[in-house]
Design a protein around this motif. Structure first.
Motif, PDB file in Angstrom:
ATOM      1  N   ALA A  55     -21.617 -65.556  37.565  1.00 21.05           N
ATOM      2  CA  ALA A  55     -22.652 -64.579  37.917  1.00 21.05           C
ATOM      3  C   ALA A  55     -23.809 -65.259  38.638  1.00 21.05           C
ATOM      4  O   ALA A  55     -24.345 -64.732  39.626  1.00 21.05           O
ATOM      5  CB  ALA A  55     -23.154 -63.869  36.660  1.00 21.05           C
ATOM      6  N   ALA A 101     -18.078 -66.991  32.883  1.00 23.49           N
ATOM      7  CA  ALA A 101     -18.510 -65.706  33.437  1.00 23.49           C
ATOM      8  C   ALA A 101     -19.988 -65.731  33.808  1.00 23.49           C
ATOM      9  O   ALA A 101     -20.395 -65.196  34.850  1.00 23.49           O
ATOM     10  CB  ALA A 101     -18.232 -64.582  32.442  1.00 23.49           C
ATOM     11  N   VAL A 102     -20.805 -66.349  32.964  1.00 24.68           N
ATOM     12  CA  VAL A 102     -22.244 -66.444  33.252  1.00 24.68           C
ATOM     13  C   VAL A 102     -22.476 -67.344  34.460  1.00 24.68           C
ATOM     14  O   VAL A 102     -23.272 -67.026  35.355  1.00 24.68           O
ATOM     15  CB  VAL A 102     -23.016 -66.981  32.033  1.00 24.68           C
ATOM     16  CG1 VAL A 102     -24.510 -67.036  32.337  1.00 24.68           C
ATOM     17  CG2 VAL A 102     -22.771 -66.114  30.815  1.00 24.68           C
ATOM     18  N   TYR A 103     -21.770 -68.471  34.482  1.00 27.05           N
ATOM     19  CA  TYR A 103     -21.907 -69.373  35.628  1.00 27.05           C
ATOM     20  C   TYR A 103     -21.480 -68.679  36.921  1.00 27.05           C
ATOM     21  O   TYR A 103     -22.139 -68.813  37.960  1.00 27.05           O
ATOM     22  CB  TYR A 103     -21.076 -70.635  35.406  1.00 27.05           C
ATOM     23  CG  TYR A 103     -21.777 -71.702  34.595  1.00 27.05           C
ATOM     24  CD1 TYR A 103     -22.866 -72.396  35.123  1.00 27.05           C
ATOM     25  CD2 TYR A 103     -21.360 -72.024  33.309  1.00 27.05           C
ATOM     26  CE1 TYR A 103     -23.517 -73.381  34.389  1.00 27.05           C
ATOM     27  CE2 TYR A 103     -22.005 -73.004  32.567  1.00 27.05           C
ATOM     28  CZ  TYR A 103     -23.079 -73.680  33.115  1.00 27.05           C
ATOM     29  OH  TYR A 103     -23.728 -74.654  32.391  1.00 27.05           O
ATOM     30  N   SER A 162     -23.253 -64.006  25.322  1.00 25.00           N
ATOM     31  CA  SER A 162     -23.137 -64.542  26.680  1.00 25.00           C
ATOM     32  C   SER A 162     -22.715 -63.442  27.651  1.00 25.00           C
ATOM     33  O   SER A 162     -23.112 -63.445  28.822  1.00 25.00           O
ATOM     34  CB  SER A 162     -22.133 -65.699  26.720  1.00 25.00           C
ATOM     35  OG  SER A 162     -20.853 -65.266  26.313  1.00 25.00           O
ATOM     36  N   PRO A 198     -23.650 -70.933  27.860  1.00 27.42           N
ATOM     37  CA  PRO A 198     -23.084 -70.103  28.929  1.00 27.42           C
ATOM     38  C   PRO A 198     -21.601 -70.395  29.128  1.00 27.42           C
ATOM     39  O   PRO A 198     -21.173 -71.544  29.053  1.00 27.42           O
ATOM     40  CB  PRO A 198     -23.903 -70.507  30.162  1.00 27.42           C
ATOM     41  CG  PRO A 198     -24.439 -71.865  29.846  1.00 27.42           C
ATOM     42  CD  PRO A 198     -24.633 -71.903  28.365  1.00 27.42           C
ATOM     43  N   PHE A 234     -30.842 -66.985  33.037  1.00 26.86           N
ATOM     44  CA  PHE A 234     -29.893 -68.043  32.679  1.00 26.86           C
ATOM     45  C   PHE A 234     -30.577 -69.106  31.812  1.00 26.86           C
ATOM     46  O   PHE A 234     -30.036 -69.535  30.787  1.00 26.86           O
ATOM     47  CB  PHE A 234     -29.331 -68.670  33.950  1.00 26.86           C
ATOM     48  CG  PHE A 234     -28.331 -69.762  33.698  1.00 26.86           C
ATOM     49  CD1 PHE A 234     -26.988 -69.468  33.510  1.00 26.86           C
ATOM     50  CD2 PHE A 234     -28.728 -71.091  33.653  1.00 26.86           C
ATOM     51  CE1 PHE A 234     -26.058 -70.469  33.269  1.00 26.86           C
ATOM     52  CE2 PHE A 234     -27.812 -72.101  33.416  1.00 26.86           C
ATOM     53  CZ  PHE A 234     -26.473 -71.795  33.224  1.00 26.86           C
ATOM     54  N   HIS A 279     -25.736 -61.124  36.714  1.00 27.65           N
ATOM     55  CA  HIS A 279     -24.978 -60.499  37.808  1.00 27.65           C
ATOM     56  C   HIS A 279     -25.791 -59.393  38.480  1.00 27.65           C
ATOM     57  O   HIS A 279     -25.835 -59.303  39.714  1.00 27.65           O
ATOM     58  CB  HIS A 279     -23.670 -59.925  37.270  1.00 27.65           C
ATOM     59  CG  HIS A 279     -22.906 -59.128  38.293  1.00 27.65           C
ATOM     60  ND1 HIS A 279     -22.189 -59.718  39.311  1.00 27.65           N
ATOM     61  CD2 HIS A 279     -22.774 -57.778  38.468  1.00 27.65           C
ATOM     62  CE1 HIS A 279     -21.637 -58.780  40.060  1.00 27.65           C
ATOM     63  NE2 HIS A 279     -21.982 -57.600  39.578  1.00 27.65           N
ATOM     64  N   SER A 307     -24.541 -62.425  31.068  1.00 35.87           N
ATOM     65  CA  SER A 307     -23.814 -62.449  32.344  1.00 35.87           C
ATOM     66  C   SER A 307     -24.029 -61.148  33.108  1.00 35.87           C
ATOM     67  O   SER A 307     -24.125 -61.150  34.344  1.00 35.87           O
ATOM     68  CB  SER A 307     -22.315 -62.695  32.115  1.00 35.87           C
ATOM     69  OG  SER A 307     -21.677 -61.571  31.543  1.00 35.87           O
TER      70      SER A 307
END
Length: 212
Positions: free
Chosen positions: A70, A66-68, A30, A63, A53, A38, A34
């Protein structure tokens, strides 16, 4: 390696490397996703950010915040705030709570384009959240200060006072420059009573003078 390539602006090489990892039976984490999301966001390549994503989800990788964040940053970069809010709804529906960074991404993005009214309206939509077992106040001192200064510039002193009071009640000590600017405006408007009220509220936070 993926992070280093992205920072060097070699995004396509980073993407090829991620795909190679999958072919070799070593699926990307993940964190790697990310970084890609980003980077696409910074470059305002929103379609690529969203596609990355979705690819992550298709590959069965859940996710994290951090991914969200981004992806939210990517939408905010192009002022697509409704999309950003939908991402927050999606993460909450999956049991992932927004953190203080989520809050500040939204508020700072609105402030950067001088959408102070909108930032003021939504600030209460974010509550204090827990990060690593500790409650994290959101917005942060920086976000509060920028928003208060922006309202002062617009002459919206009453709103700025409400924010300052909210800031104090959350235990955040305002910077001297922020309080000093608001103090001058209150004195100029002859609102010494409001100034005295705010000073009283701050007594437990004050360790040194708030203005020169």
């Amino acid at each position: 390696m993926v992070d280093a390539l992205c920072k060097a602006g070699r995004v396509e090489e980073a993407v090829d490397l991620v795909h190679d990892m999958g072919f070799r039976g070593c699926p990307p984490t993940s964190f790697i996703y990310s970084v890609l999301v980003h980077t696409y966001g910074v470059e305002k390549r929103i379609e690529d950010a969203v596609a990355t994503f979705l690819e992550m989800e298709r590959n069965g990788i859940k996710p994290d915040v951090a991914v969200y964040n981004a992806l939210i940053t990517a939408f905010c970069k192009v002022n697509r705030f409704q999309n950003a809010f939908r991402v927050i709804e999606d993460m909450e529906s999956k049991g992932i709570s927004p953190n203080s960074r989520t809050c500040n991404i939204i508020l700072n993005s609105l402030i950067s384009i001088e959408e102070y009214d909108e930032a003021y309206k939504i600030r209460d939509g974010f509550e204090s959240v827990e990060v690593h077992g500790k409650e994290t106040v959101c917005p942060t001192m920086h976000t509060f200060s920028v928003l208060i200064n922006g309202l002062c510039e617009k002459g919206e002193v009453s709103r700025a006072c409400v924010l300052l009071e909210d800031m104090i009640e959350k235990g955040i000590r305002p910077p001297g420059s922020t309080f000093g600017k608001l103090r001058q405006l209150l004195l100029k408007e002859g609102r010494e009573d409001v100034l005295e009220f705010l000073v009283e509220k701050m007594k437990n936070l004050i360790e040194e003078p708030l203005w020169d």
